[in-house]
Design a protein around this motif. Structure first.
Motif, short mmCIF file in Angstrom:
data_model
loop_
_atom_site.label_atom_id
_atom_site.label_comp_id
_atom_site.label_asym_id
_atom_site.label_seq_id
_atom_site.Cartn_x
_atom_site.Cartn_y
_atom_site.Cartn_z
N GLN A 47 30.20 -21.73 9.89
CA GLN A 47 29.74 -22.28 8.62
C GLN A 47 28.57 -21.46 8.08
N THR A 48 27.62 -21.14 8.95
CA THR A 48 26.45 -20.37 8.53
C THR A 48 26.83 -18.96 8.10
N LEU A 49 27.66 -18.27 8.87
CA LEU A 49 28.02 -16.89 8.55
C LEU A 49 28.87 -16.81 7.28
N LEU A 50 29.78 -17.75 7.11
CA LEU A 50 30.61 -17.74 5.90
C LEU A 50 29.75 -17.93 4.65
N GLN A 51 28.77 -18.83 4.74
CA GLN A 51 27.92 -19.08 3.57
C GLN A 51 26.89 -17.98 3.37
N GLU A 52 26.18 -17.60 4.42
CA GLU A 52 25.03 -16.72 4.26
C GLU A 52 25.40 -15.24 4.25
N GLU A 53 26.37 -14.83 5.05
CA GLU A 53 26.73 -13.42 5.10
C GLU A 53 27.86 -13.07 4.14
N LEU A 54 28.87 -13.93 4.06
CA LEU A 54 30.02 -13.64 3.20
C LEU A 54 29.89 -14.29 1.82
N LYS A 55 28.82 -15.08 1.64
CA LYS A 55 28.51 -15.67 0.32
C LYS A 55 29.64 -16.56 -0.21
N ILE A 56 30.22 -17.36 0.67
CA ILE A 56 31.26 -18.31 0.26
C ILE A 56 30.59 -19.63 -0.13
N ASP A 57 31.02 -20.23 -1.24
CA ASP A 57 30.46 -21.51 -1.67
C ASP A 57 30.60 -22.56 -0.56
N TYR A 58 29.58 -23.41 -0.44
CA TYR A 58 29.54 -24.35 0.69
C TYR A 58 30.75 -25.27 0.74
N ASP A 59 31.24 -25.72 -0.44
CA ASP A 59 32.38 -26.64 -0.41
C ASP A 59 33.66 -25.93 0.00
N LEU A 60 33.77 -24.64 -0.31
CA LEU A 60 34.95 -23.88 0.12
C LEU A 60 34.90 -23.64 1.63
N VAL A 61 33.68 -23.47 2.16
CA VAL A 61 33.53 -23.36 3.61
C VAL A 61 33.97 -24.65 4.27
N ASN A 62 33.54 -25.79 3.72
CA ASN A 62 33.98 -27.09 4.24
C ASN A 62 35.49 -27.24 4.14
N ALA A 63 36.07 -26.66 3.10
CA ALA A 63 37.51 -26.80 2.89
C ALA A 63 38.32 -26.05 3.94
N VAL A 64 37.81 -24.90 4.42
CA VAL A 64 38.57 -24.16 5.44
C VAL A 64 38.23 -24.61 6.86
N LEU A 65 37.04 -25.17 7.03
CA LEU A 65 36.66 -25.67 8.36
C LEU A 65 36.99 -27.14 8.52
N GLY A 66 37.24 -27.83 7.40
CA GLY A 66 37.58 -29.24 7.45
C GLY A 66 36.36 -30.12 7.61
N GLU A 67 36.28 -31.15 6.84
CA GLU A 67 35.20 -32.12 6.98
C GLU A 67 35.67 -33.21 7.92
N ASP A 68 35.17 -33.19 9.15
CA ASP A 68 35.58 -34.15 10.18
C ASP A 68 37.09 -34.13 10.38
N ASP A 69 37.67 -32.93 10.33
CA ASP A 69 39.12 -32.78 10.49
C ASP A 69 39.38 -31.88 11.69
#
Length: 711
Positions: free
Chosen positions: A536-558
């Motif tokens: 989550q941290t690397l996708l947002q901070e290094e790859l500059k992916i929007d936080y909700d899109l990061v949640n979408a690929v990692l799943g929110e409690d999924d």
């Protein structure tokens, strides 16, 4: 008004100076703003013997102001039109008359308010309150107490200069029996002008200290050092490496920089370049010089804080010091090279990796096992398999060599050198060096497969073992650098495009740990959660992916999305980057509403998330409208596109299919022959929910659309 504060000290640690400057640059403006003081400029200075702040354009006094203060509720403040004790207490506290109280409506009812006029205080009085906090609230490592007082600072404070324009602002800094009293007296360069110097006016601070060989502006010192080093190197018909960390450290070690050239015996150039530069830069803080071909010259550049007239003596003394250091290194190098690298392996049993995890020899055995598991996943050739095995066996052998014992910074580097001397292949030698990479956020990545595989195994062993012992990072505390290790695992896999199932490695590693440590619980669940956090941290901070899109690929409690991410780190990265791309080009908007609406309704059914084929769960003869058949047929056509997108990680195919099906689904919901999904007939209802569930599942191949926030 100009204001000056100078805190004079014994020589400060170089790494504290930049930290203190940054803290003051943040704290001082905000504390002034809280006191309604807005200066024209704030400049913070730092040298080895002083921290200072010069503030220009301060008003002599705060402006008078009016502030609105909320009191008790009107009901509590007045009864039958008369003030209660509550109103009287509020007015007394605010030093106003009862008649000045006003009742005003709020969202929570009527309350008593007072518009209170506050007379501005003299700035000098406010500064007297603020200055001690600026000094005592500085943070850093290695703070000390001196004398018999409780005042803490990195080094003893020896003097205070506090001026408002040309007047000394009285202030005392008490440290038990010792009391520092503010004055206008500062001190110049310890060698070139040790006598006290009087600062006539706050605005003349920098210029006054320049006359006594102190340059307080660290940026100016840094630029001066860069220019002088480059000039000296050019005079030697070469160029100089000026690493930022070395430049920063040297800048904070001198108040009056003077560049001096020195020379060592050319015989030492036989040593590996890394050995010489480590001695020069890390241990002696010299700048190295290279010729036009990039080879080291037997010259070095010193930044002296001494008397320029004695430059020749300083150069001779430094040459004598570095000759002794290089002679030691030369002895270590020849002694180490006299034996093959694998002869050092038995000594690894004498080095403890971690008390409960055993010796470095034990760690090597685990690294070899993990390396084999990774190599098997990658389906490597026998030759690559053998190279990785040799690399894993030898990767820590240089830790017990004389050179690395004396210069720990050279671990891995010397392993590579000694491996080549011992006749190991280039792939093995390179892997020994590269398995430590990356050593930090901005470091280079391992390029060889041997370095990548053994580096992954090394980090995973540390993570499994330390997590297994329950020593999990908390807050800012991470003594085993586990966050860096996990980041390294993810980045190595990403950069090298390694098709590795991390979940399987963590599972096997956890089983092996429990098999040895039967009294411990499996660290698997905690490790998986930790890696999801790192992703989550690397996708947002290094790859500059929007936080909700990061949640979408990692799943929110999924759990399914989390499991999928750990099974294939390349896929989760590609999906995140693809989502960001189609958000930026507007393609996401074209499918978002349809997939998201279908997802919400499909939750009313019980279709398995993994089912993609409508022919297995949808019964066409139950259709009542043409829109249902059209929906069904498009889902059948979508299936091969989705399967191809999934297998090839080409999610453009999936999105094209979802775009095509969007108007069909729109007719299903809202067209002329739209249907009521929640039909009274249970079979019809289930059939329609399954249609929507299949579409939802195709969307889930890319992401959890329910986690995406529509802009």
């Amino acid at each position: 008004m100009f204001f000056l504060l100078e805190v004079g000290t014994e020589e400060l640690p170089a790494d504290f100076i930049d930290s203190a400057i940054a803290q003051w640059e943040q704290r001082i403006p905000s504390s002034l703003e809280e006191e309604f003081l807005t200066p024209e400029s704030i400049t913070v200075y730092g040298t080895p013997r002083r921290l200072a702040v010069l503030i220009a354009g301060l008003p002599n006094q705060q402006e008078d102001r009016t502030t609105t203060i909320k009191g008790p509720s009107a009901q509590a403040a007045f009864k039958d039109g008369k003030p209660t004790k509550s109103a009287e207490g509020f007015s007394r506290k605010q030093k106003v008359d009862i008649a000045d109280l006003e009742i005003r409506p709020t969202e929570k009812g009527d309350f008593v308010f007072i518009d209170k006029k506050i007379k501005g205080q003299p700035t000098s009085e406010i500064l007297q309150e603020l200055i001690p906090t600026w000094i005592t609230k500085l943070e850093g490592r290695r703070f000390m107490r001196w004398g018999n007082g409780d005042l803490r600072f990195p080094r003893p404070i020896r003097w205070l200069v506090i001026l408002c324009d040309d007047q000394v602002l009285p202030l005392q800094l008490v440290n038990a029996e010792n009391t520092l009293i503010s004055d206008r007296i500062s001190y110049g360069h310890r060698i070139l002008h040790p006598a006290p110097i009087s600062i006539p006016h706050a605005s003349q601070y920098r210029e006054t200290l320049q006359t006594v060989f102190v340059e307080v502006d660290q940026a100016y010192r840094r630029t001066t050092i860069q220019k002088e080093v480059n000039t000296m190197a050019k005079n030697l018909k070469g160029t100089s490496d000026i690493p930022l960390d070395l430049l920063t450290e040297v800048t904070n070690l001198v108040e009056y920089p003077t560049a001096i050239t020195g020379k060592f015996d050319e015989e030492f150039l036989e040593l590996p370049t890394e050995v010489i530069t480590t001695v020069m830069m890390t241990h002696q803080r010299y700048f190295a010089v290279k010729n036009s071909q990039g080879s080291l010259l037997s010259n070095f550049i010193i930044i002296s804080n001494g008397d320029p007239i004695k430059s020749e003596i300083i150069a001779t003394g430094n040459a004598r010091v570095i000759r002794a250091r290089l002679a030691d290194a030369q002895f270590f190098y020849h002694a180490d090279c006299s034996k093959p690298l694998d002869s050092f392996l038995p000594q690894l049993e004498t080095i403890i990796f971690q008390e409960e995890l055993g010796t470095m020899k034990d760690k090597i055995d685990r690294i070899m096992t993990l390396s084999q598991q990774i190599a098997q996943q990658l389906e490597l050739t026998q030759q690559k398999y053998e190279e990785i095995e040799s690399t894993a066996m030898l990767c820590k052998a240089d830790l017990v060599t004389q050179m690395v014992y004396e210069f720990p910074e050279l671990q891995g580097i010397m392993g590579q050198k000694y491996a080549l001397v011992s006749g190991e292949s280039e792939a093995v030698a390179q892997g020994i060096f590269e398995h430590y990479l990356p050593r930090g956020a901005d470091d280079i990545m391992p390029q060889s497969l041997t370095g990548q595989v053994v580096g992954l195994a090394d980090r995973l062993d540390t993570l499994v073992g330390i997590f297994g012992l329950g020593l999990i990072p908390t807050g800012s505390s991470d003594p085993f650098a586990l966050r860096r290790a996990a980041n390294g695992v993810i980045n190595i896999i990403w950069k090298a495009q390694l098709e590795i199932n991390l979940a399987k490695l963590l599972d096997q590693g956890s089983q092996d740990f429990v098999a040895i440590h039967s009294d411990k619980k499996s660290p698997l669940v905690r490790l998986e959660y930790f890696f999801i956090q790192r992703l989550q941290t690397l996708l947002q901070e290094e790859l500059k992916i929007d936080y909700d899109l990061v949640n979408a690929v990692l799943g929110e409690d999924d759990p399914e999305f989390r499991e999928r991410a750990l099974h294939n780190l390349l896929d989760v990265r590609d999906r995140a980057q693809f989502l960001q791309k189609i958000r930026n080009n507007g393609r996401l908007d074209a499918i978002y509403k349809t997939v998201n609406r279908s997802t919400r309704l499909a939750s009313q059914g019980n279709l398995d998330f993994l089912e993609l084929d409508p022919r297995k769960v949808v019964i066409p003869k139950l259709f009542q409208q043409n829109s249902e058949m059209s929906f069904y047929e498009e889902l059948v056509d979508l299936l091969p596109k989705t399967l191809s997108a999934k297998s090839q990680r080409n999610y453009q195919l999936l999105v094209e299919g979802l775009v095509k099906i969007t108007p069909i689904v729109s007719d299903f919901f809202d067209g002329d022959d739209s249907v009521l999904v929640m039909d009274k007939d249970l079979k019809v209802r289930t059939n329609r929910l399954n249609l929507l569930g299949i579409l939802r599942n195709h969307g889930r191949v890319l992401s959890d659309f329910g986690a995406i926030i529509k802009g």
